[in-house]
Design a protein around this motif. Structure first.
Motif, mmCIF file in Angstrom:
data_model
loop_
_atom_site.group_PDB
_atom_site.id
_atom_site.type_symbol
_atom_site.label_atom_id
_atom_site.label_comp_id
_atom_site.label_asym_id
_atom_site.label_seq_id
_atom_site.Cartn_x
_atom_site.Cartn_y
_atom_site.Cartn_z
ATOM 1 N N ASP A 1 0.821 -1.204 0.000
ATOM 2 C CA ASP A 1 0.000 0.000 0.000
ATOM 3 C C ASP A 1 0.858 1.257 0.000
ATOM 4 N N LYS A 2 0.242 2.362 -0.330
ATOM 5 C CA LYS A 2 0.907 3.659 -0.247
ATOM 6 C C LYS A 2 1.137 4.025 1.220
ATOM 7 N N GLY A 3 2.169 4.806 1.454
ATOM 8 C CA GLY A 3 2.431 5.319 2.788
ATOM 9 C C GLY A 3 2.873 4.278 3.781
ATOM 10 N N ARG A 4 3.778 3.374 3.357
ATOM 11 C CA ARG A 4 4.278 2.325 4.236
ATOM 12 C C ARG A 4 5.806 2.286 4.191
ATOM 13 N N LEU A 5 6.409 1.959 5.311
ATOM 14 C CA LEU A 5 7.853 1.781 5.435
ATOM 15 C C LEU A 5 8.080 0.294 5.684
ATOM 16 N N ILE A 6 8.678 -0.373 4.711
ATOM 17 C CA ILE A 6 8.697 -1.839 4.680
ATOM 18 C C ILE A 6 10.129 -2.356 4.667
ATOM 19 N N GLY A 7 10.452 -3.235 5.616
ATOM 20 C CA GLY A 7 11.758 -3.857 5.656
ATOM 21 C C GLY A 7 11.765 -5.178 4.905
ATOM 22 N N ILE A 8 12.801 -5.401 4.109
ATOM 23 C CA ILE A 8 13.001 -6.686 3.438
ATOM 24 C C ILE A 8 14.103 -7.410 4.190
ATOM 25 N N VAL A 9 13.754 -8.557 4.772
ATOM 26 C CA VAL A 9 14.641 -9.241 5.712
ATOM 27 C C VAL A 9 14.828 -10.691 5.297
ATOM 28 N N GLU B 1 6.911 -14.712 4.693
ATOM 29 C CA GLU B 1 5.774 -13.996 5.284
ATOM 30 C C GLU B 1 5.878 -12.519 4.932
ATOM 31 N N PHE B 2 4.729 -11.870 4.839
ATOM 32 C CA PHE B 2 4.679 -10.428 4.615
ATOM 33 C C PHE B 2 3.514 -9.873 5.406
ATOM 34 N N GLY B 3 3.794 -8.877 6.255
ATOM 35 C CA GLY B 3 2.714 -8.298 7.035
ATOM 36 C C GLY B 3 3.220 -7.305 8.058
ATOM 37 N N GLU B 4 2.314 -6.845 8.911
ATOM 38 C CA GLU B 4 2.666 -5.913 9.974
ATOM 39 C C GLU B 4 3.765 -6.510 10.847
ATOM 40 N N VAL B 5 4.663 -5.650 11.309
ATOM 41 C CA VAL B 5 5.801 -6.123 12.094
ATOM 42 C C VAL B 5 5.344 -6.944 13.296
ATOM 43 N N LYS B 6 4.333 -6.475 14.003
ATOM 44 C CA LYS B 6 3.874 -7.188 15.195
ATOM 45 C C LYS B 6 3.354 -8.589 14.879
ATOM 46 N N ALA B 7 2.881 -8.762 13.646
ATOM 47 C CA ALA B 7 2.311 -10.058 13.265
ATOM 48 C C ALA B 7 3.361 -11.060 12.793
ATOM 49 N N VAL B 8 4.473 -10.554 12.255
ATOM 50 C CA VAL B 8 5.445 -11.480 11.646
ATOM 51 C C VAL B 8 6.799 -11.494 12.349
ATOM 52 N N TYR B 9 7.015 -10.580 13.264
ATOM 53 C CA TYR B 9 8.284 -10.533 14.001
ATOM 54 C C TYR B 9 8.208 -11.504 15.177
ATOM 55 N N LYS B 10 8.239 -12.774 14.843
ATOM 56 C CA LYS B 10 8.053 -13.828 15.830
ATOM 57 C C LYS B 10 9.085 -14.934 15.603
ATOM 58 N N SER C 1 17.550 -6.427 15.344
ATOM 59 C CA SER C 1 17.262 -5.772 16.620
ATOM 60 C C SER C 1 16.537 -4.440 16.449
ATOM 61 N N LYS C 2 16.523 -3.897 15.212
ATOM 62 C CA LYS C 2 15.930 -2.578 15.001
ATOM 63 C C LYS C 2 14.638 -2.598 14.187
ATOM 64 N N VAL C 3 14.227 -3.758 13.722
ATOM 65 C CA VAL C 3 13.091 -3.778 12.791
ATOM 66 C C VAL C 3 11.801 -3.282 13.432
ATOM 67 N N GLU C 4 11.602 -3.561 14.713
ATOM 68 C CA GLU C 4 10.381 -3.094 15.376
ATOM 69 C C GLU C 4 10.325 -1.576 15.442
ATOM 70 N N HIS C 5 11.478 -0.955 15.560
ATOM 71 C CA HIS C 5 11.536 0.500 15.703
ATOM 72 C C HIS C 5 11.534 1.202 14.349
ATOM 73 N N TYR C 6 11.939 0.496 13.295
ATOM 74 C CA TYR C 6 12.127 1.142 12.012
ATOM 75 C C TYR C 6 10.960 0.976 11.039
ATOM 76 N N PHE C 7 10.281 -0.160 11.072
ATOM 77 C CA PHE C 7 9.374 -0.495 9.970
ATOM 78 C C PHE C 7 7.926 -0.699 10.406
ATOM 79 N N ASP C 8 7.038 -0.469 9.436
ATOM 80 C CA ASP C 8 5.619 -0.762 9.628
ATOM 81 C C ASP C 8 5.327 -2.219 9.301
ATOM 82 N N GLU C 9 5.972 -2.694 8.228
ATOM 83 C CA GLU C 9 5.758 -4.056 7.755
ATOM 84 C C GLU C 9 7.090 -4.709 7.439
ATOM 85 N N LEU C 10 7.092 -6.038 7.449
ATOM 86 C CA LEU C 10 8.273 -6.799 7.079
ATOM 87 C C LEU C 10 7.937 -7.766 5.958
#
Length: 250
Positions: free
Chosen positions: A28-36, A215-224, A197-206
């Protein structure tokens, strides 16, 4: 339309090796997304395939159009090790390169282009260095100049390949704050990133990949741990007050 990028069944082959396998997602528009993902997972290859810089199978649309039809709306900052820093060019000329897609071949850069270059350098704190040779700068300063070049393009979709590698803390803070500002202004920014260690602070989605999309989604949903373990094919441990993530084995 809120979608800016749609990727369908994207695959890249290098001789007998499949570097990227059947990846599909929408952003979507207006998202900061990390590729990990781990080394060799195809992170950079995925970006280049989306941009049409690698021969690929599949379909990519940006703002509902083929990439070549909206090239002006896409900006790319490659890894620093892919750039010839010995090439004799001034900082302001590097940033002006971001305006080339907007300037007809038969015209010179105008007053508006010069103003945009100055504004872009101001945003990254590099205006005072505009008459310096790019090779004279530190790694963090060089990265900030290339971020300024991307800003000068006035694109809607940005891809940055490991922009935080080998730079100082000040430059990293300036860059991440600027990326957040871009996001808040409706831009979509993809960042290849390796510091978990910084993905939670930097990104909206991973977007987690290991040749295939894990997986692709909100950090809280996929940072597990289970998803990261699947991505890195090893054991993952959460530790510390901020629940930083450490790869114990791969």
């Amino acid at each position: 339309m809120n979608k800016i990028l749609e990727v369908e069944s994207l695959s890249v082959f290098y001789e007998n090796n499949q570097a990227v396998k059947d990846i599909s997602f929408q952003a979507d528009k207006g998202r900061l997304i990390g590729i990990v993902g781990p080394n060799g997972a195809g992170k950079s290859t995925l970006i280049k395939a989306i941009l049409g810089l690698e021969k690929a199978q599949g379909k990519v649309t940006v703002l509902g159009e083929k990439v070549n039809e909206v090239r002006k709306q896409i900006s790319y900052v490659p890894q620093r090790n892919q750039i010839d820093w010995d090439f004799p060019v001034l900082v302001e000329d590097v940033v002006m390169m971001g305006r080339f897609t907007h300037i007809p071949w038969y015209k010179k850069a105008g007053k508006k282009d010069q103003e945009i270059v100055i504004e872009s350098l101001e945003k990254v704190g590099m205006l005072d260095y505009r008459k310096r040779q790019i090779g004279e700068l530190s790694g963090g300063q060089q990265q900030r100049v290339f971020i300024a070049r991307a800003l000068a393009q006035h694109a809607e979709l940005f891809f940055l390949d490991e922009p935080f590698v080998g730079i100082d803390v000040t430059s990293e803070e300036i860059i991440i704050n600027l990326l957040r500002e871009m996001r808040d202004n409706g831009k979509t920014v993809f960042v290849v990133h390796h510091d978990l260690s910084k993905v939670e602070h930097y990104f909206d989605e991973l977007l987690l990949i290991n040749k295939e999309l894990v997986e692709f989604g909100e950090v809280k949903a996929v940072y597990k741990p289970d998803i990261l373990s699947k991505t890195y094919k090893g054991s993952i441990t959460l530790f510390g007050q901020d629940e930083n993530i450490m790869v114990v084995s791969e």
